[in-house]
Design a protein around this motif. Structure first.
Motif, short mmCIF file in Angstrom:
data_model
loop_
_atom_site.label_atom_id
_atom_site.label_comp_id
_atom_site.label_asym_id
_atom_site.label_seq_id
_atom_site.Cartn_x
_atom_site.Cartn_y
_atom_site.Cartn_z
N GLU A 52 -15.13 -9.72 37.72
CA GLU A 52 -14.54 -8.88 39.09
C GLU A 52 -14.76 -9.73 40.43
O GLU A 52 -13.86 -9.55 41.10
N LEU A 53 -15.92 -10.45 40.49
CA LEU A 53 -15.77 -11.42 41.76
C LEU A 53 -14.84 -12.37 41.65
O LEU A 53 -13.82 -12.60 42.75
N LEU A 54 -14.42 -13.03 40.66
CA LEU A 54 -13.44 -13.89 40.42
C LEU A 54 -12.00 -13.43 40.60
O LEU A 54 -11.23 -13.67 41.59
N LEU A 55 -11.76 -12.29 39.99
CA LEU A 55 -10.46 -11.65 40.19
C LEU A 55 -10.29 -11.05 41.88
O LEU A 55 -9.27 -11.26 42.31
N ASN A 56 -11.29 -10.64 42.45
CA ASN A 56 -11.12 -10.13 43.69
C ASN A 56 -10.82 -11.29 44.73
O ASN A 56 -9.94 -11.28 45.46
N LYS A 57 -11.50 -12.36 44.42
CA LYS A 57 -11.08 -13.84 45.29
C LYS A 57 -9.82 -14.32 45.07
O LYS A 57 -9.24 -14.69 46.06
N LEU A 58 -9.26 -14.03 43.94
CA LEU A 58 -7.86 -14.42 43.84
C LEU A 58 -6.98 -13.24 43.97
O LEU A 58 -5.71 -13.56 43.56
N ASP A 59 -7.45 -12.16 44.55
CA ASP A 59 -6.40 -11.08 44.71
C ASP A 59 -5.83 -10.77 43.50
O ASP A 59 -4.44 -10.39 43.47
N LEU A 60 -6.56 -10.63 42.41
CA LEU A 60 -5.89 -10.24 40.99
C LEU A 60 -6.14 -8.87 40.60
O LEU A 60 -5.69 -8.35 39.73
N THR A 61 -7.43 -8.26 41.07
CA THR A 61 -7.94 -7.03 40.60
C THR A 61 -6.88 -6.22 40.81
O THR A 61 -6.78 -5.18 39.91
N ARG A 62 -6.01 -5.92 41.67
CA ARG A 62 -5.09 -4.89 41.75
C ARG A 62 -4.11 -4.66 40.83
O ARG A 62 -3.44 -3.46 40.64
#
Length: 238
Positions: A126-136
Motif C-alpha cells: 500500500e505504501l508503494l502504490l500510494n507513492k506511485l498514485d496507483l492505489t486508486r
C-alpha cells in the motif's frame, strides 16, 4: 462510450515485476544491508532474479551470493533493519511499467474489478502504490497477511478476489513468476504471464495460458481468454 463488457470479471495483478519495476530499490536496500556487514554488494544488473519470495529469501540469496554464511541473513534484527531501510527508499527508483496506468484505466472503464494479490506485505504494498498514485485503481490490495495462505496457494487469489467484491470463478491472474501461475492453477483461474518480471524460470516455461511482452497486450490477452471461457460454457450448455 466504452462498452462495459468486463462487468462481473476481476483481474488480479501481482505487484513486483508485474505492475511495478521495483528491483532498484529492493536491491539497493539489500546492498546497504550487505555493506553494514562488511560484505561486497551485488550488481544491480542481473540481480532481479533475487526478487520474488520476499525480504527474507532476498537477504538469504544476497548473503549466499557474496559467500557469507546464510545464517547471518536469518537474524531477525537484520530483517527489521531491511524493512526499515526499504520503507525509507521504497519509491526512490520504482516506477509502474510502461503502459501500466493506461491499461488499468482501460480495464476499469470496461467494468472490471482490479485487485493486487502479492506476496509483499500489505502495508509495504500500500505504501508503494500510494507513492506511485496507483492505489486508486484497485478495489483491494491483498498481501499474505490478509489471507489464510500465500501464493502459490489457491486461497490467496480466491480470498483476494472476494475482498475486492468479485467472484473467483470469474477472475484472471496476471503475474510474472511461478507463485502466480501456481496459485492460478490451484484456483482454476486463467493466468497471463508477463515477460518483463522477476523469475529464475524462463517465462515461457512457467505454464501460463498466455504470454505477453508489453502492457499494451493485456487487453487482447484478456479478450482471448474470455472468448475461450464463453465458448466453453456455450458448448457445455451453461
Amino acid at each position: 462510450m466504452t462498452d462495459r463488457d468486463l462487468e462481473g470479471w476481476t483481474i488480479a495483478f501481482d505487484l513486483d515485476g508485474t505492475l511495478v519495476e521495483t528491483h532498484g530499490d529492493l536491491v539497493g536496500t539489500l546492498n546497504r544491508m550487505l555493506v553494514r556487514h562488511g560484505l561486497p554488494t551485488v550488481p544491480m544488473e542481473g540481480a532481479a532474479e533475487l526478487i520474488g519470495g520476499g525480504a527474507r529469501p532476498l537477504l538469504e540469496h544476497g548473503f549466499e551470493r557474496t559467500g557469507a554464511p546464510v545464517e547471518q541473513a536469518r537474524d531477525p534484527a537484520l530483517y527489521d533493519a531491511f524493512i526499515a531501510d526499504y520503507i525509507e527508499h521504497i519509491a526512490d527508483h520504482s516506477q509502474p511499467y510502461e503502459g501500466c496506468v493506461e491499461t488499468l484505466e482501460a480495464l476499469s472503464a470496461r467494468g472490471a474489478l482490479l485487485v493486487v494479490a502479492t506476496n509483499k506485505r500489505t502495508d509495504l504494498s500500500e505504501l508503494l502504490l500510494n507513492k506511485l498514485d496507483l492505489t486508486r485503481h484497485f478495489a483491494a490490495v491483498v498481501g499474505p497477511d490478509k489471507v489464510s495462505a500465500r501464493k502459490p496457494a489457491a486461497a490467496h487469489l480466491q480470498e483476494a478476489v472476494r475482498l475486492a467484491g468479485g467472484d473467483p470463478s470469474m477472475a484472471i491472474m496476471i503475474g510474472d513468476a511461478a507463485p502466480d501461475v501456481g496459485a492460478a492453477r490451484a484456483a482454476d483461474m486463467p493466468c497471463i504471464v508477463v515477460t518483463w518480471g522477476y523469475t529464475p524460470i524462463p517465462p515461457e516455461d512457467l505454464g501460463g495460458d498466455v504470454l505477453i511482452d508489453h502492457f499494451d497486450d493485456v487487453e487482447e490477452a484478456i479478450d482471448g481468454l474470455l472468448a475461450d471461457f464463453y465458448v466453453t460454457r456455450a458448448l457445455a450448455g451453461v
